[in-house]
Design a protein around this motif. Structure first.
Motif, PDB file in Angstrom:
ATOM      1  N   ALA A  33       0.800  -1.235   0.000  1.00 31.57           N
ATOM      2  CA  ALA A  33       0.000   0.000   0.000  1.00 31.57           C
ATOM      3  C   ALA A  33       0.828   1.278   0.000  1.00 31.57           C
ATOM      4  CB  ALA A  33      -0.984   0.011   1.169  1.00 31.57           C
ATOM      5  N   CYS A  34       2.096   1.192  -0.415  1.00 34.22           N
ATOM      6  CA  CYS A  34       2.951   2.394  -0.463  1.00 34.22           C
ATOM      7  C   CYS A  34       3.263   2.828  -1.898  1.00 34.22           C
ATOM      8  CB  CYS A  34       4.265   2.142   0.271  1.00 34.22           C
ATOM      9  SG  CYS A  34       4.102   1.964   2.051  1.00 34.22           S
ATOM     10  N   LEU A  35       2.448   2.421  -2.853  1.00 31.31           N
ATOM     11  CA  LEU A  35       2.813   2.591  -4.258  1.00 31.31           C
ATOM     12  C   LEU A  35       2.995   4.043  -4.676  1.00 31.31           C
ATOM     13  CD1 LEU A  35       0.016   3.379  -6.205  1.00 31.31           C
ATOM     14  CD2 LEU A  35      -0.653   1.287  -5.029  1.00 31.31           C
ATOM     15  N   TRP A  36       2.201   4.955  -4.143  1.00 34.07           N
ATOM     16  CA  TRP A  36       2.309   6.355  -4.568  1.00 34.07           C
ATOM     17  C   TRP A  36       3.653   6.937  -4.150  1.00 34.07           C
ATOM     18  CZ3 TRP A  36      -2.100  10.475  -3.504  1.00 34.07           C
ATOM     19  CH2 TRP A  36      -1.944  11.533  -4.409  1.00 34.07           C
ATOM     20  N   PRO A  38      -2.625  -2.977  -7.727  1.00 31.92           N
ATOM     21  CA  PRO A  38      -3.039  -2.042  -6.680  1.00 31.92           C
ATOM     22  C   PRO A  38      -3.266  -0.657  -7.279  1.00 31.92           C
ATOM     23  CG  PRO A  38      -1.097  -3.304  -6.015  1.00 31.92           C
ATOM     24  CD  PRO A  38      -1.261  -3.494  -7.493  1.00 31.92           C
ATOM     25  N   ILE A  39      -4.384  -0.046  -6.903  1.00 28.92           N
ATOM     26  CA  ILE A  39      -4.738   1.277  -7.396  1.00 28.92           C
ATOM     27  C   ILE A  39      -5.132   2.134  -6.196  1.00 28.92           C
ATOM     28  CG2 ILE A  39      -6.267   2.588  -8.923  1.00 28.92           C
ATOM     29  CD1 ILE A  39      -6.711  -0.015 -10.502  1.00 28.92           C
ATOM     30  N   GLU A  40      -4.457   3.251  -6.000  1.00 23.83           N
ATOM     31  CA  GLU A  40      -4.764   4.143  -4.883  1.00 23.83           C
ATOM     32  C   GLU A  40      -5.841   5.126  -5.335  1.00 23.83           C
ATOM     33  OE1 GLU A  40      -2.448   6.620  -1.370  1.00 23.83           O
ATOM     34  OE2 GLU A  40      -1.326   5.452  -2.855  1.00 23.83           O
ATOM     35  N   VAL A  41      -6.937   5.189  -4.576  1.00 24.25           N
ATOM     36  CA  VAL A  41      -8.105   5.944  -5.036  1.00 24.25           C
ATOM     37  C   VAL A  41      -8.656   6.851  -3.931  1.00 24.25           C
ATOM     38  CG1 VAL A  41      -8.723   4.050  -6.579  1.00 24.25           C
ATOM     39  CG2 VAL A  41      -9.846   4.224  -4.362  1.00 24.25           C
ATOM     40  N   GLY A  70     -13.404  -2.028   7.923  1.00 21.54           N
ATOM     41  CA  GLY A  70     -13.320  -1.088   6.831  1.00 21.54           C
ATOM     42  C   GLY A  70     -12.083  -1.249   5.970  1.00 21.54           C
ATOM     43  N   ALA A  71     -11.936  -0.308   5.055  1.00 23.07           N
ATOM     44  CA  ALA A  71     -10.846  -0.363   4.078  1.00 23.07           C
ATOM     45  C   ALA A  71      -9.511   0.033   4.696  1.00 23.07           C
ATOM     46  CB  ALA A  71     -11.171   0.570   2.915  1.00 23.07           C
ATOM     47  N   ASN A 129      -1.581   8.484   2.622  1.00 25.85           N
ATOM     48  CA  ASN A 129      -2.128   9.686   1.990  1.00 25.85           C
ATOM     49  C   ASN A 129      -3.620   9.859   2.247  1.00 25.85           C
ATOM     50  OD1 ASN A 129       0.457  10.026   0.549  1.00 25.85           O
ATOM     51  ND2 ASN A 129      -0.219   8.213  -0.557  1.00 25.85           N
ATOM     52  N   GLY A 130      -4.198   9.003   3.103  1.00 24.09           N
ATOM     53  CA  GLY A 130      -5.614   9.090   3.396  1.00 24.09           C
ATOM     54  C   GLY A 130      -6.495   8.507   2.296  1.00 24.09           C
TER      55      GLY A 130
END
Length: 273
Positions: free
Chosen positions: A112-115, A149-152, A183-184, A189-190
């Motif tokens: 979950a650190c892709l960005w 993985p896609i950060e949205v 939850g998610a 980055n929130g």
């Protein structure tokens, strides 16, 4: 047997990390990016093993909380990517991957650190990928079947799920939080993460979805990043640092610790002897 297999994987990660650091961390370098994930633990270990005579003049830029902690625990100089002056670049960045194809395209974001990982990788003159033998693949989506993985943006997540299904994703899902947390999962980055499985992606720049073909890495990446509400995607594609002076997402080399105790090094086709 399970313990033996786990030890084999950890040994392979360590071998790849030490070789990559030996080959790409020059004593003259002063700014180094440090990625996230289990393999990066050994990258930092290999760097720290060089000793303060070598590392005292170096500053290390993390991609997230995990790599920040690793840098500090190793006694290395910590700095943040937002402090990098405009126009300046990192000399090199080391990071792992969830899957690597024959053209050195990557899937990243399992942690979950892709960005942040993409920001640091594209700020480096050279991005070096370090992984173990399980991450080798001829096509992305072959061994890593959890999805891209896609950060949205959370408010856009339901609509994005529908768009992903329209594009051919097989049962895309919002990633859930840690066990015991409702939850998610929420990124640094929130944002939320959607995992979007697709059939294995072809290399190249053309796609032929309408006539039964499959997406290429470049074409799918271009389409995904244009969906409103998508902040960043876990496909690292396009150019490498040997092809462009800045902004490269693909590594100049990928190091894989193999099950037989060797290290396999993959470089872009144009750089092979």
């Amino acid at each position: 047997m399970a313990t033996s297999s786990a030890q084999l994987v950890e040994t392979s990660k360590r071998l790849a990390a030490y070789q990559a650091v030996k080959d790409y961390l020059l004593p003259t370098y002063t700014r180094i990016g440090i990625g996230s994930g289990s393999t990066v633990v050994y990258v930092v270990e290999a760097i720290a093993a060089l000793g303060p005579v070598v590392t005292a003049s170096m500053t290390f830029y993390p991609t997230g909380a995990q790599s920040e902690e690793l840098i500090e625990a190793a006694g290395l100089n910590l700095q943040y990517i937002n402090k990098l002056a405009p126009g300046d670049q990192l000399d090199v960045a080391f990071d792992g991957a969830d899957e690597v194809d024959d053209d050195l395209n990557l899937i990243k974001g399992g942690g979950a650190c892709l960005w942040q990982e993409k920001i640091v990788a594209t700020a480096a003159k050279q991005f070096v990928c370090v992984a173990d033998f399980r991450k080798l693949s001829s096509q992305l989506g072959t061994s890593w079947t959890k999805g891209i993985p896609i950060e949205v943006l959370p408010m856009a997540a339901p609509r994005i799920l529908g768009e992903l299904k329209h594009l051919g994703s097989i049962n895309p899902k919002i990633r859930e939080g840690l066990p015991g947390k409702a939850g998610a999962i929420v990124t640094d980055n929130g944002m939320w993460i959607i995992d979007a499985p697709f059939p294995p992606l072809a290399s190249g720049k053309d796609c032929n979805v309408d006539e039964g073909g499959s997406w290429t890495v470049d074409a799918l990446a271009d389409r995904l990043i244009k969906i409103p509400g998508v902040a960043e995607i876990g496909l690292f594609y396009g150019k490498n640092g040997l092809q462009v002076q800045s902004g490269a997402q693909k590594p100049v080399a990928a190091y894989f610790g193999m099950a037989d105790g060797t290290v396999k090094i993959k470089t872009p086709p144009s750089t092979k002897a």
